[in-house]
Design a protein around this motif. Structure first.
Motif, PDB file in Angstrom:
ATOM      1  N   VAL A  13       0.840  -1.199   0.000  1.00  0.00           N
ATOM      2  CA  VAL A  13       0.000   0.000   0.000  1.00  0.00           C
ATOM      3  C   VAL A  13       0.876   1.251   0.000  1.00  0.00           C
ATOM      4  N   ASP A  14       1.897   1.281   0.838  1.00  0.00           N
ATOM      5  CA  ASP A  14       2.811   2.422   0.891  1.00  0.00           C
ATOM      6  C   ASP A  14       3.608   2.560  -0.397  1.00  0.00           C
ATOM      7  N   ASP A  19       4.782   5.539  -5.274  1.00  0.00           N
ATOM      8  CA  ASP A  19       4.921   5.569  -6.731  1.00  0.00           C
ATOM      9  C   ASP A  19       3.977   6.595  -7.345  1.00  0.00           C
ATOM     10  N   TRP A  20       2.762   6.666  -6.822  1.00  0.00           N
ATOM     11  CA  TRP A  20       1.785   7.628  -7.337  1.00  0.00           C
ATOM     12  C   TRP A  20       2.271   9.053  -7.082  1.00  0.00           C
ATOM     13  N   VAL A  21       2.757   9.337  -5.887  1.00  0.00           N
ATOM     14  CA  VAL A  21       3.253  10.677  -5.559  1.00  0.00           C
ATOM     15  C   VAL A  21       4.418  11.035  -6.473  1.00  0.00           C
ATOM     16  N   ARG A  22       5.341  10.134  -6.650  1.00  0.00           N
ATOM     17  CA  ARG A  22       6.490  10.399  -7.537  1.00  0.00           C
ATOM     18  C   ARG A  22       6.043  10.673  -8.966  1.00  0.00           C
ATOM     19  N   SER A  23       5.096   9.898  -9.455  1.00  0.00           N
ATOM     20  CA  SER A  23       4.648  10.083 -10.842  1.00  0.00           C
ATOM     21  C   SER A  23       3.934  11.419 -11.019  1.00  0.00           C
ATOM     22  N   VAL A  24       3.168  11.841 -10.029  1.00  0.00           N
ATOM     23  CA  VAL A  24       2.470  13.131 -10.126  1.00  0.00           C
ATOM     24  C   VAL A  24       3.476  14.275 -10.020  1.00  0.00           C
ATOM     25  N   LEU A  25       4.420  14.177  -9.093  1.00  0.00           N
ATOM     26  CA  LEU A  25       5.437  15.227  -8.961  1.00  0.00           C
ATOM     27  C   LEU A  25       6.322  15.316 -10.205  1.00  0.00           C
ATOM     28  N   ARG A  70      -1.021  23.280 -10.332  1.00  0.00           N
ATOM     29  CA  ARG A  70      -0.893  22.210 -11.326  1.00  0.00           C
ATOM     30  C   ARG A  70      -1.263  20.859 -10.712  1.00  0.00           C
ATOM     31  N   LEU A  71      -0.789  20.629  -9.493  1.00  0.00           N
ATOM     32  CA  LEU A  71      -1.099  19.358  -8.828  1.00  0.00           C
ATOM     33  C   LEU A  71      -2.596  19.222  -8.591  1.00  0.00           C
ATOM     34  N   LYS A  72      -3.209  20.291  -8.163  1.00  0.00           N
ATOM     35  CA  LYS A  72      -4.652  20.260  -7.931  1.00  0.00           C
ATOM     36  C   LYS A  72      -5.378  19.942  -9.227  1.00  0.00           C
ATOM     37  N   GLY A  73      -4.942  20.543 -10.323  1.00  0.00           N
ATOM     38  CA  GLY A  73      -5.557  20.276 -11.615  1.00  0.00           C
ATOM     39  C   GLY A  73      -5.349  18.849 -12.088  1.00  0.00           C
ATOM     40  N   SER A  74      -4.217  18.267 -11.735  1.00  0.00           N
ATOM     41  CA  SER A  74      -3.930  16.900 -12.178  1.00  0.00           C
ATOM     42  C   SER A  74      -4.700  15.858 -11.383  1.00  0.00           C
TER      43      SER A  74
END
Length: 98
Positions: A13-14, A19-25, A70-74
């Motif tokens: 889960v972590d 991975d999701w945080v890294r891909s969005v950043l 940008r993050l909010k929009g994504s």
């Protein structure tokens, strides 16, 4: 032990969340990514983060604002689902408050 405390989520889960945080950043421009990483990720104050990056505090705030926007929009529009156990009560509406 499982009977006493229940089942516990595994580390997968972590890993998925990281991975999701890294891909969005990774979608952010480098300056915005660095600013958000320092200020929001590591908790460094804006003055110190600006000094580390060699930019003014105003430039840091602008980059942070743009990056967060940008993050909010994504993230897209959240999908909410309302679940009711029973029908709503007529007195629970806005007219009941008056």
């Amino acid at each position: 032990m499982t009977e006493l405390v229940g089942a516990v989520d595994g580390p997968h889960v972590d890993i998925v969340a990281n991975d999701w945080v890294r891909s969005v950043l990774a979608t952010l421009p480098p300056r915005e990514r660095s600013v958000i990483g320092l200020v929001d990720g590591l908790g460094i104050d804006t003055a110190m983060a600006a000094e580390i990056l060699g930019i003014s505090t105003v430039a840091l705030r602008v980059a942070r604002h743009r990056g967060l926007k940008r993050l909010k929009g994504s993230l897209g529009t959240p999908h909410l689902e309302v679940v009711r156990d029973s029908a709503p009560h007529p007195e629970a509406g806005p007219a009941a408050a008056s």
